[in-house]
Design a protein around this motif. Structure first.
Motif, mmCIF file in Angstrom:
data_model
loop_
_atom_site.group_PDB
_atom_site.id
_atom_site.type_symbol
_atom_site.label_atom_id
_atom_site.label_comp_id
_atom_site.label_asym_id
_atom_site.label_seq_id
_atom_site.Cartn_x
_atom_site.Cartn_y
_atom_site.Cartn_z
ATOM 1 N N PRO A 1 0.823 -1.217 0.000
ATOM 2 C CA PRO A 1 0.000 0.000 0.000
ATOM 3 C C PRO A 1 0.853 1.262 0.000
ATOM 4 N N ILE A 2 0.361 2.278 -0.685
ATOM 5 C CA ILE A 2 1.021 3.580 -0.743
ATOM 6 C C ILE A 2 -0.005 4.663 -0.455
ATOM 7 N N ALA A 3 0.331 5.585 0.445
ATOM 8 C CA ALA A 3 -0.544 6.720 0.737
ATOM 9 C C ALA A 3 0.253 8.012 0.661
ATOM 10 N N PHE A 4 -0.259 8.937 -0.122
ATOM 11 C CA PHE A 4 0.337 10.264 -0.237
ATOM 12 C C PHE A 4 -0.374 11.235 0.723
ATOM 13 N N ASP A 5 0.257 12.397 0.917
ATOM 14 C CA ASP A 5 -0.361 13.539 1.600
ATOM 15 C C ASP A 5 -0.502 13.383 3.105
ATOM 16 N N PHE A 6 0.333 12.553 3.739
ATOM 17 C CA PHE A 6 0.294 12.537 5.199
ATOM 18 C C PHE A 6 0.940 13.816 5.724
ATOM 19 N N SER A 7 0.331 14.423 6.733
ATOM 20 C CA SER A 7 0.758 15.743 7.214
ATOM 21 C C SER A 7 1.916 15.654 8.195
ATOM 22 N N ALA A 8 3.074 15.312 7.668
ATOM 23 C CA ALA A 8 4.293 15.311 8.478
ATOM 24 C C ALA A 8 5.456 15.762 7.610
ATOM 25 N N GLY A 9 6.306 16.593 8.185
ATOM 26 C CA GLY A 9 7.449 17.120 7.449
ATOM 27 C C GLY A 9 7.591 18.608 7.672
ATOM 28 N N HIS A 10 8.103 19.307 6.668
ATOM 29 C CA HIS A 10 8.478 20.710 6.812
ATOM 30 C C HIS A 10 7.313 21.663 6.517
ATOM 31 N N GLU A 11 6.227 21.500 7.258
ATOM 32 C CA GLU A 11 5.091 22.421 7.204
ATOM 33 C C GLU A 11 4.634 22.674 8.633
ATOM 34 N N ASN A 12 3.771 23.679 8.804
ATOM 35 C CA ASN A 12 3.282 23.977 10.150
ATOM 36 C C ASN A 12 2.509 22.799 10.740
ATOM 37 N N GLU A 13 1.817 22.059 9.879
ATOM 38 C CA GLU A 13 1.162 20.826 10.306
ATOM 39 C C GLU A 13 2.175 19.691 10.181
ATOM 40 N N ASN A 14 2.665 19.230 11.319
ATOM 41 C CA ASN A 14 3.715 18.214 11.343
ATOM 42 C C ASN A 14 3.348 17.192 12.414
ATOM 43 N N LEU A 15 2.548 16.220 12.023
ATOM 44 C CA LEU A 15 2.045 15.237 12.966
ATOM 45 C C LEU A 15 3.151 14.270 13.386
ATOM 46 N N SER A 16 3.077 13.842 14.625
ATOM 47 C CA SER A 16 4.114 12.990 15.196
ATOM 48 C C SER A 16 3.922 11.535 14.785
ATOM 49 N N LEU A 17 5.019 10.867 14.512
ATOM 50 C CA LEU A 17 5.007 9.450 14.157
ATOM 51 C C LEU A 17 5.897 8.672 15.120
ATOM 52 N N LEU A 18 5.383 7.536 15.575
ATOM 53 C CA LEU A 18 6.170 6.637 16.401
ATOM 54 C C LEU A 18 6.931 5.679 15.486
ATOM 55 N N PHE A 19 8.243 5.778 15.488
ATOM 56 C CA PHE A 19 9.088 4.863 14.738
ATOM 57 C C PHE A 19 9.451 3.681 15.646
ATOM 58 N N GLY A 20 9.261 2.472 15.118
ATOM 59 C CA GLY A 20 9.694 1.296 15.858
ATOM 60 C C GLY A 20 8.598 0.580 16.617
ATOM 61 N N LEU A 21 7.376 1.117 16.596
ATOM 62 C CA LEU A 21 6.239 0.447 17.214
ATOM 63 C C LEU A 21 5.364 -0.148 16.115
ATOM 64 N N LYS A 22 4.841 -1.336 16.346
ATOM 65 C CA LYS A 22 3.974 -1.964 15.363
ATOM 66 C C LYS A 22 2.733 -1.110 15.153
ATOM 67 N N THR A 23 2.447 -0.793 13.892
ATOM 68 C CA THR A 23 1.391 0.137 13.528
ATOM 69 C C THR A 23 0.538 -0.456 12.414
ATOM 70 N N LYS A 24 -0.767 -0.220 12.484
ATOM 71 C CA LYS A 24 -1.667 -0.668 11.429
ATOM 72 C C LYS A 24 -1.843 0.447 10.418
ATOM 73 N N PHE A 25 -1.616 0.125 9.157
ATOM 74 C CA PHE A 25 -1.656 1.090 8.046
ATOM 75 C C PHE A 25 -2.685 0.595 7.039
ATOM 76 N N LEU A 26 -3.754 1.369 6.860
ATOM 77 C CA LEU A 26 -4.832 1.008 5.926
ATOM 78 C C LEU A 26 -4.970 2.087 4.869
ATOM 79 N N VAL A 27 -4.948 1.695 3.610
ATOM 80 C CA VAL A 27 -5.222 2.626 2.511
ATOM 81 C C VAL A 27 -6.513 2.153 1.856
ATOM 82 N N GLN A 28 -7.567 2.947 2.009
ATOM 83 C CA GLN A 28 -8.893 2.591 1.527
ATOM 84 C C GLN A 28 -9.303 3.499 0.370
ATOM 85 N N ASN A 29 -10.462 3.245 -0.177
ATOM 86 C CA ASN A 29 -10.929 4.035 -1.318
ATOM 87 C C ASN A 29 -11.180 5.496 -0.963
ATOM 88 N N ASP A 30 -11.564 5.760 0.290
ATOM 89 C CA ASP A 30 -11.925 7.121 0.665
ATOM 90 C C ASP A 30 -10.936 7.792 1.611
#
Length: 297
Positions: free
Chosen positions: A263-292
């Motif tokens: 799965p590939i998802a674009f446009d997650f709000s993390a990086g060099h913008e004012n909206e920079n959501l935190s991501l936990l690296f190294g913890l098991k995470t569920k990633f779902l890319v759906q139609n909507d």
């Protein structure tokens, strides 16, 4: 993977500057934020130094990084800013005391070096998140997300579908960070372990052709053969030549991953913008890319 303890009130966060030099207004704002959350703060011994673009000479910044890793009471290490310089410090660091008292390493951009170091050398989870240099401009949601990952070690995000997304799901640890920094570590002792991971990538101030070249580097290094999912964050202030390169960011990544089915998802709000959501690296995470929408939790 070692998971540091969640933070609780009165826990200590130390602030270091492994790359570019600090700015006092932003430093004081970050300290106030932590105090408002009920935490304690401590500046590294050489934090206020400056030499050229750096927060002091390599020797001082490396001493501060080792001091933070070794700190007997700190629960988290918050890097003041990125830019460049962290890679100059990581050789010959001693992880012994850190491994007895693991801490969350927090930051993004040039701090991708420390996320990779934490992944492959320390075998410890870390937090890809905003830094003191940015917090005055960050959205309230960005700061809320940092507080959430610090105090609960959890995430729960959903964002709108991009027509270029690839539908699917994965359950794995997240790794990654800044594209340029990440590719600079390929083939070194500090290359993170990509096997079975969800890869997150963001970038700023690069030419499209150079992004394309770095994506080929990821492909030729076998990275896409090993990952289980791909999340694309902010690609900010991206430049093009007078004669256009002729591909979008989405097209660049889809071209290099067309033979894979993760799965590939674009446009997650993390990086060099004012909206920079935190991501936990190294913890098991569920990633779902759906139609909507896409979901990360």
């Amino acid at each position: 993977m070692i998971i540091p303890d969640k933070l609780t009130k009165q826990d200590l966060v130390v602030i270091i500057a492994p790359a570019r030099k600090i700015e006092i207004k932003q430093l004081e704002a970050a300290e106030k934020l932590l105090l408002d959350w009920g935490l304690k703060t401590e500046r590294s011994p050489n934090l206020m130094q400056a030499e050229g673009i750096f927060a002091g000479p390599d020797s001082s910044r490396k001493s501060d990084l080792q001091w933070a890793l070794d700190h007997p009471k700190a629960k988290a290490i918050w890097c003041f800013r990125g830019g460049y310089g962290t890679v100059r410090l990581i050789e010959d660091l001693n992880p012994e005391l850190f491994l007895k008292k693991p801490k969350w390493i927090i930051g993004f951009s040039d701090i991708t070096v420390l996320h990779s170091f934490s992944n492959i050398i320390l075998n410890t989870a870390s937090i890809h998140a905003t830094m003191p240099i940015n917090i005055i401009e960050n959205t309230s949601e960005s700061l809320r997300s940092l507080k959430q990952v610090l105090f609960s070690a959890s995430m729960d995000y959903s964002w709108n579908q991009n027509q270029n997304n690839r539908i699917g799901e994965a359950s794995a640890e997240i790794i990654g960070g800044n594209l340029a920094v990440l590719t600079s570590l390929l083939g070194t002792n500090y290359q993170p372990n990509f096997e079975g991971k969800i890869l997150f990538i963001e970038e700023i101030d690069e030419y499209l052709y150079n992004i394309d070249r770095m994506c080929w580097q990821l492909k030729f290094a076998g990275v896409f053969n090993h990952i289980k999912g791909l999340i694309i964050g902010h690609f900010s202030k991206i430049k093009d030549n007078k004669i256009p390169f002729g591909m979008t960011i989405e097209e660049v990544f889809l071209e290099k991953t067309k033979e894979f089915d993760f799965p590939i998802a674009f446009d997650f709000s993390a990086g060099h913008e004012n909206e920079n959501l935190s991501l936990l690296f190294g913890l098991k995470t569920k990633f779902l890319v759906q139609n909507d929408k896409s979901i990360l939790k």
